[in-house]
Scaffold this motif. Structure first.
Motif, mmCIF file in Angstrom:
data_model
loop_
_atom_site.group_PDB
_atom_site.id
_atom_site.type_symbol
_atom_site.label_atom_id
_atom_site.label_comp_id
_atom_site.label_asym_id
_atom_site.label_seq_id
_atom_site.Cartn_x
_atom_site.Cartn_y
_atom_site.Cartn_z
ATOM 1 N N LYS A 163 42.322 -18.433 -16.767
ATOM 2 C CA LYS A 163 43.245 -17.826 -17.536
ATOM 3 C C LYS A 163 43.972 -18.856 -18.676
ATOM 4 O O LYS A 163 44.045 -18.652 -19.885
ATOM 5 C CB LYS A 163 44.175 -16.885 -17.050
ATOM 6 C CG LYS A 163 45.016 -15.997 -17.963
ATOM 7 C CD LYS A 163 45.704 -14.901 -17.462
ATOM 8 C CE LYS A 163 46.460 -14.105 -18.317
ATOM 9 N NZ LYS A 163 46.975 -14.733 -19.560
ATOM 10 N N PRO A 177 41.751 -11.238 -11.484
ATOM 11 C CA PRO A 177 42.756 -10.607 -12.406
ATOM 12 C C PRO A 177 42.309 -11.392 -13.739
ATOM 13 O O PRO A 177 42.224 -10.931 -14.841
ATOM 14 C CB PRO A 177 44.090 -10.900 -12.112
ATOM 15 C CG PRO A 177 44.002 -10.770 -10.706
ATOM 16 C CD PRO A 177 42.796 -11.336 -10.118
ATOM 17 N N SER A 178 42.100 -12.816 -13.484
ATOM 18 C CA SER A 178 42.132 -13.459 -14.899
ATOM 19 C C SER A 178 40.446 -13.468 -15.408
ATOM 20 O O SER A 178 40.235 -13.330 -16.650
ATOM 21 C CB SER A 178 42.033 -15.062 -14.319
ATOM 22 O OG SER A 178 43.247 -15.404 -14.069
ATOM 23 N N SER A 235 39.102 -10.491 -15.023
ATOM 24 C CA SER A 235 39.424 -9.032 -15.913
ATOM 25 C C SER A 235 39.607 -9.356 -17.231
ATOM 26 O O SER A 235 39.299 -8.613 -18.317
ATOM 27 C CB SER A 235 40.179 -8.193 -14.967
ATOM 28 O OG SER A 235 40.364 -7.004 -15.726
ATOM 29 N N HIS A 236 40.601 -10.419 -17.451
ATOM 30 C CA HIS A 236 41.349 -10.387 -18.676
ATOM 31 C C HIS A 236 40.361 -10.955 -19.794
ATOM 32 O O HIS A 236 40.373 -10.465 -20.701
ATOM 33 C CB HIS A 236 42.486 -11.321 -18.544
ATOM 34 C CG HIS A 236 43.067 -11.900 -19.707
ATOM 35 N ND1 HIS A 236 43.809 -11.307 -20.686
ATOM 36 C CD2 HIS A 236 43.016 -13.184 -20.349
ATOM 37 C CE1 HIS A 236 44.036 -12.126 -21.653
ATOM 38 N NE2 HIS A 236 43.617 -13.299 -21.390
ATOM 39 N N GLU A 288 40.786 -16.279 -10.252
ATOM 40 C CA GLU A 288 40.612 -15.235 -9.544
ATOM 41 C C GLU A 288 40.380 -13.933 -10.362
ATOM 42 O O GLU A 288 40.267 -13.995 -11.657
ATOM 43 C CB GLU A 288 42.020 -15.049 -8.832
ATOM 44 C CG GLU A 288 42.433 -16.234 -8.028
ATOM 45 C CD GLU A 288 41.287 -16.353 -6.994
ATOM 46 O OE1 GLU A 288 41.127 -15.232 -6.286
ATOM 47 O OE2 GLU A 288 41.029 -17.486 -6.496
ATOM 48 N N LYS A 330 34.273 -7.502 -7.451
ATOM 49 C CA LYS A 330 34.895 -6.711 -8.437
ATOM 50 C C LYS A 330 34.505 -7.275 -9.849
ATOM 51 O O LYS A 330 34.411 -6.353 -10.753
ATOM 52 C CB LYS A 330 36.396 -6.725 -8.077
ATOM 53 C CG LYS A 330 37.113 -6.057 -7.083
ATOM 54 C CD LYS A 330 38.298 -6.032 -6.914
ATOM 55 C CE LYS A 330 39.070 -7.047 -6.505
ATOM 56 N NZ LYS A 330 40.647 -7.239 -6.426
#
Length: 166
Positions: free
Chosen positions: A83, A119-120, A122-123, A117, A149
């Protein structure tokens, strides 16, 4: 090894600016020059940690074409995104530069390889329309990095995946 791979049906060759102490692109390009350019796909990566300015990205890309001895690259990746590095590269204008390269026919597909990870991931994957992405998807531990995921999100967004380090 590249000759044996090619002669046995491998048609996707992945290299990077930094592999083998910076020699991989030169060697890969030299060996692949034996074969029709339309008979294989070539992938290489922009080492984002070496990019401190847009000029760095431009210089490295031109150096990559020279080392590979090619006019274009089939799959061009932002190498090992996380990220923080992604946000920095966005601010430098590297995505727009890569879009210009694609429009000019210097690359066919623009994507990224990922090491962070979920969340990064996904961003990054939802930030824009990517042509593809490359994730580590380890069959023994499918919950590290992007993991299951990330695989499912890429499928939902219809972003083709290249799997590394299975």
């Amino acid at each position: 090894l590249l000759d044996i791979a090619y002669q046995n049906g491998v048609n996707y060759f992945d290299t990077a600016y930094i592999y083998h102490d910076g020699e991989s692109e030169r060697i890969t390009g030299h060996i692949l020059n034996k074969y029709s350019r339309s008979s294989y796909y070539l992938a290489t990566k922009l080492p984002i940690w070496l990019v401190q300015s847009l000029e760095d990205a431009k210089r490295i890309f031109e150096d990559q074409l020279r080392c590979l001895d090619k006019d274009d690259i089939d799959f061009y990746l932002l190498h090992a995104l996380n990220k923080n590095e992604f946000d920095r590269i966005v601010k430098l204008g590297v995505l727009e530069y890569c879009d210009e390269l694609k429009a000019a026919g210097k690359m066919k597909y623009f994507g990224f390889s990922f090491h962070d990870e979920f969340p990064s991931f996904s961003h990054i994957i939802q930030y824009r329309d990517w042509d593809f992405c490359q994730i580590q998807y380890n069959y023994m531990d499918r919950n590290i990095q992007a993991g299951d995921k990330g695989y499912e999100l890429a499928a939902k967004l219809e972003v083709p995946l290249i799997i590394m380090e299975p």
